[in-house]
Design a protein around this motif. Structure first.
Motif, PDB file in Angstrom:
ATOM      1  N   HIS A 162       0.838  -1.209   0.000  1.00  0.00           N
ATOM      2  CA  HIS A 162       0.000   0.000   0.000  1.00  0.00           C
ATOM      3  C   HIS A 162       0.874   1.260   0.000  1.00  0.00           C
ATOM      4  O   HIS A 162       0.686   2.170   0.825  1.00  0.00           O
ATOM      5  CB  HIS A 162      -0.944   0.002   1.210  1.00  0.00           C
ATOM      6  CG  HIS A 162      -2.075  -0.980   1.091  1.00  0.00           C
ATOM      7  ND1 HIS A 162      -1.899  -2.334   1.284  1.00  0.00           N
ATOM      8  CD2 HIS A 162      -3.394  -0.808   0.764  1.00  0.00           C
ATOM      9  CE1 HIS A 162      -3.055  -2.953   1.101  1.00  0.00           C
ATOM     10  NE2 HIS A 162      -3.970  -2.055   0.777  1.00  0.00           N
ATOM     11  N   ASN A 163       1.825   1.283  -0.929  1.00  0.00           N
ATOM     12  CA  ASN A 163       2.643   2.479  -1.149  1.00  0.00           C
ATOM     13  C   ASN A 163       3.373   2.958   0.109  1.00  0.00           C
ATOM     14  O   ASN A 163       3.464   4.163   0.384  1.00  0.00           O
ATOM     15  CB  ASN A 163       1.783   3.626  -1.699  1.00  0.00           C
ATOM     16  CG  ASN A 163       1.176   3.272  -3.041  1.00  0.00           C
ATOM     17  OD1 ASN A 163       1.820   2.640  -3.883  1.00  0.00           O
ATOM     18  ND2 ASN A 163      -0.072   3.686  -3.236  1.00  0.00           N
ATOM     19  N   ASN A 164       3.841   1.986   0.890  1.00  0.00           N
ATOM     20  CA  ASN A 164       4.621   2.300   2.094  1.00  0.00           C
ATOM     21  C   ASN A 164       3.863   3.218   3.057  1.00  0.00           C
ATOM     22  O   ASN A 164       4.394   4.239   3.525  1.00  0.00           O
ATOM     23  CB  ASN A 164       5.968   2.929   1.720  1.00  0.00           C
ATOM     24  CG  ASN A 164       6.842   1.974   0.930  1.00  0.00           C
ATOM     25  OD1 ASN A 164       6.688   0.750   1.019  1.00  0.00           O
ATOM     26  ND2 ASN A 164       7.782   2.513   0.170  1.00  0.00           N
ATOM     27  N   THR A 165       2.624   2.842   3.332  1.00  0.00           N
ATOM     28  CA  THR A 165       1.811   3.611   4.282  1.00  0.00           C
ATOM     29  C   THR A 165       1.309   2.689   5.392  1.00  0.00           C
ATOM     30  O   THR A 165       1.229   1.476   5.221  1.00  0.00           O
ATOM     31  CB  THR A 165       0.591   4.253   3.595  1.00  0.00           C
ATOM     32  OG1 THR A 165      -0.235   3.222   3.024  1.00  0.00           O
ATOM     33  CG2 THR A 165       1.028   5.234   2.513  1.00  0.00           C
ATOM     34  N   VAL A 166       0.946   3.291   6.507  1.00  0.00           N
ATOM     35  CA  VAL A 166       0.352   2.542   7.621  1.00  0.00           C
ATOM     36  C   VAL A 166      -1.170   2.689   7.522  1.00  0.00           C
ATOM     37  O   VAL A 166      -1.666   3.583   6.820  1.00  0.00           O
ATOM     38  CB  VAL A 166       0.863   3.081   8.977  1.00  0.00           C
ATOM     39  CG1 VAL A 166       2.383   2.972   9.064  1.00  0.00           C
ATOM     40  CG2 VAL A 166       0.414   4.520   9.202  1.00  0.00           C
ATOM     41  N   PRO A 167      -1.941   1.823   8.198  1.00  0.00           N
ATOM     42  CA  PRO A 167      -3.407   1.938   8.158  1.00  0.00           C
ATOM     43  C   PRO A 167      -3.883   3.285   8.689  1.00  0.00           C
ATOM     44  O   PRO A 167      -3.232   3.905   9.547  1.00  0.00           O
ATOM     45  CB  PRO A 167      -3.869   0.792   9.065  1.00  0.00           C
ATOM     46  CG  PRO A 167      -2.760  -0.195   9.020  1.00  0.00           C
ATOM     47  CD  PRO A 167      -1.511   0.623   8.948  1.00  0.00           C
ATOM     48  N   THR A 168      -5.005   3.730   8.191  1.00  0.00           N
ATOM     49  CA  THR A 168      -5.540   5.030   8.620  1.00  0.00           C
ATOM     50  C   THR A 168      -6.002   5.014  10.076  1.00  0.00           C
ATOM     51  O   THR A 168      -6.240   6.082  10.650  1.00  0.00           O
ATOM     52  CB  THR A 168      -6.726   5.449   7.725  1.00  0.00           C
ATOM     53  OG1 THR A 168      -7.715   4.401   7.712  1.00  0.00           O
ATOM     54  CG2 THR A 168      -6.258   5.713   6.302  1.00  0.00           C
ATOM     55  N   SER A 169      -6.139   3.819  10.669  1.00  0.00           N
ATOM     56  CA  SER A 169      -6.493   3.759  12.086  1.00  0.00           C
ATOM     57  C   SER A 169      -5.351   4.274  12.959  1.00  0.00           C
ATOM     58  O   SER A 169      -5.524   4.506  14.156  1.00  0.00           O
ATOM     59  CB  SER A 169      -6.856   2.332  12.503  1.00  0.00           C
ATOM     60  OG  SER A 169      -5.809   1.420  12.211  1.00  0.00           O
ATOM     61  N   CYS A 170      -4.170   4.457  12.338  1.00  0.00           N
ATOM     62  CA  CYS A 170      -3.038   5.068  13.045  1.00  0.00           C
ATOM     63  C   CYS A 170      -3.128   6.591  13.066  1.00  0.00           C
ATOM     64  O   CYS A 170      -2.371   7.243  13.789  1.00  0.00           O
ATOM     65  CB  CYS A 170      -1.717   4.670  12.389  1.00  0.00           C
ATOM     66  SG  CYS A 170      -1.153   2.981  12.756  1.00  0.00           S
ATOM     67  N   CYS A 171      -4.020   7.152  12.264  1.00  0.00           N
ATOM     68  CA  CYS A 171      -4.136   8.612  12.179  1.00  0.00           C
ATOM     69  C   CYS A 171      -4.734   9.179  13.458  1.00  0.00           C
ATOM     70  O   CYS A 171      -5.681   8.615  14.025  1.00  0.00           O
ATOM     71  CB  CYS A 171      -5.009   9.010  10.995  1.00  0.00           C
ATOM     72  SG  CYS A 171      -4.271   8.624   9.388  1.00  0.00           S
ATOM     73  N   ARG A 172      -4.197  10.277  13.915  1.00  0.00           N
ATOM     74  CA  ARG A 172      -4.717  10.937  15.105  1.00  0.00           C
ATOM     75  C   ARG A 172      -6.158  11.408  14.873  1.00  0.00           C
ATOM     76  O   ARG A 172      -6.522  11.761  13.750  1.00  0.00           O
ATOM     77  CB  ARG A 172      -3.852  12.142  15.483  1.00  0.00           C
ATOM     78  CG  ARG A 172      -2.451  11.778  15.949  1.00  0.00           C
ATOM     79  CD  ARG A 172      -1.655  13.016  16.320  1.00  0.00           C
ATOM     80  NE  ARG A 172      -0.322  12.657  16.785  1.00  0.00           N
ATOM     81  CZ  ARG A 172      -0.040  12.341  18.057  1.00  0.00           C
ATOM     82  NH1 ARG A 172      -1.007  12.372  18.968  1.00  0.00           N
ATOM     83  NH2 ARG A 172       1.190  12.019  18.414  1.00  0.00           N
ATOM     84  N   ALA A 173      -6.936  11.394  15.940  1.00  0.00           N
ATOM     85  CA  ALA A 173      -8.318  11.852  15.845  1.00  0.00           C
ATOM     86  C   ALA A 173      -8.360  13.311  15.394  1.00  0.00           C
ATOM     87  O   ALA A 173      -7.560  14.135  15.851  1.00  0.00           O
ATOM     88  CB  ALA A 173      -9.010  11.690  17.196  1.00  0.00           C
ATOM     89  N   ASN A 174      -9.272  13.611  14.504  1.00  0.00           N
ATOM     90  CA  ASN A 174      -9.480  14.973  13.987  1.00  0.00           C
ATOM     91  C   ASN A 174      -8.313  15.500  13.156  1.00  0.00           C
ATOM     92  O   ASN A 174      -8.251  16.703  12.880  1.00  0.00           O
ATOM     93  CB  ASN A 174      -9.771  15.953  15.140  1.00  0.00           C
ATOM     94  CG  ASN A 174     -10.993  15.558  15.940  1.00  0.00           C
ATOM     95  OD1 ASN A 174     -11.979  15.099  15.389  1.00  0.00           O
ATOM     96  ND2 ASN A 174     -10.916  15.737  17.260  1.00  0.00           N
ATOM     97  N   SER A 175      -7.382  14.621  12.791  1.00  0.00           N
ATOM     98  CA  SER A 175      -6.285  15.078  11.936  1.00  0.00           C
ATOM     99  C   SER A 175      -6.785  15.138  10.494  1.00  0.00           C
ATOM    100  O   SER A 175      -7.503  14.259  10.030  1.00  0.00           O
ATOM    101  CB  SER A 175      -5.083  14.136  12.042  1.00  0.00           C
ATOM    102  OG  SER A 175      -5.429  12.834  11.599  1.00  0.00           O
TER     103      SER A 175
END
Length: 243
Positions: A162-175
């Motif tokens: 996935h293009n050297n990305t981490v899952p979006t569940s790693c994204c900070r809330a409200n980011s």
């Protein structure tokens, strides 16, 4: 009527009410422990870590029965009932001590369980399977990313596909604008999930063990009360509380 007898009976009735309240509290604690474990059961290899919670719920059910028996035995002046009440109190006290001991044993095994299984679960992450749902829930709820930290994802199949990305569940809330790119750590949770999950479960077990200890002390005083009333009855006629 002997004030000592009135006091003893009143204490025993009060203890019966406490047993009902204790049963409600223990049922809540046991359910909370089960829920906490079930939310993250994919990360545990040893299912016996649920034994303390199962014992707590079992104890809660018996507590309701104890309250009924204690109340009826006191009001009916039943020697048989008081004897049964005494035996049940001993059994329930033993069960609580067992749950307390199991709590100590499995507190030490939690971290080992996590270390053995969490990495495997993260490796199976594909965006669709049950492991995916478990990992997303874990990272969202605990605000963490990866096992030790967010860089752990670089060693997974998901990252390379996935293009050297981490899952979006790693994204900070409200980011905003977070796509899971590791070169934007300010938009990601950077702390690992293992330490946070271990601390959460340690706290849950510690709380449960404190509750168990408190109610074990109550049972001990209940046993003493039954002994006092039974001894009085053997020396004198047992007088009704409402006489």
């Amino acid at each position: 009527m002997d004030c000592g007898i009135i006091t003893s009976k009143s204490i025993l009735l009060l203890l019966s009410l406490i047993f009902w309240a204790a049963g409600c509290a223990l049922a809540y604690v046991g359910s909370y422990v089960l829920k906490s474990y079930n939310n993250f059961d994919n990360f545990f290899e040893d299912k016996y870590t649920l034994i303390p919670a199962a014992i707590i719920i079992g104890v809660a059910v018996v507590m309701f029965i104890i309250g009924i028996v204690g109340c009826c035995a006191t009001l009916r002046e039943s020697k048989l009932g008081l004897g049964f009440f005494f035996i049940i109190l001993l059994v329930i006290l033993a069960a609580e001590v067992t749950a307390f001991v199991f709590g100590f044993i499995y507190r030490g095994k939690i971290k080992g369980d996590l270390e053995k299984t969490m990495t495997d679960v993260f490796q199976k992450y594909d965006g669709q399977n049950s492991e995916t749902r478990a990992v997303d829930y874990l990272q969202t709820q605990l605000q963490c990313c990866g096992v030790q930290n967010y860089t752990d994802w670089a060693r997974t199949t998901w990252y390379s596909s996935h293009n050297n990305t981490v899952p979006t569940s790693c994204c900070r809330a409200n980011s905003t604008g977070c796509t899971g790119r590791p070169d934007q750590p300010d938009l990601l949770y950077t702390q690992g999930c293992e330490a946070k999950l271990d601390q959460l479960l340690q706290d849950v077990l510690s709380y449960a063990m404190l509750v168990i200890l408190a109610f074990a002390i109550i049972k001990f005083f209940g046993i003493l009360s039954v002994c006092v009333i039974t001894c009085r009855r053997n020396r004198n006629d047992y007088q009704p509380l409402y006489a």
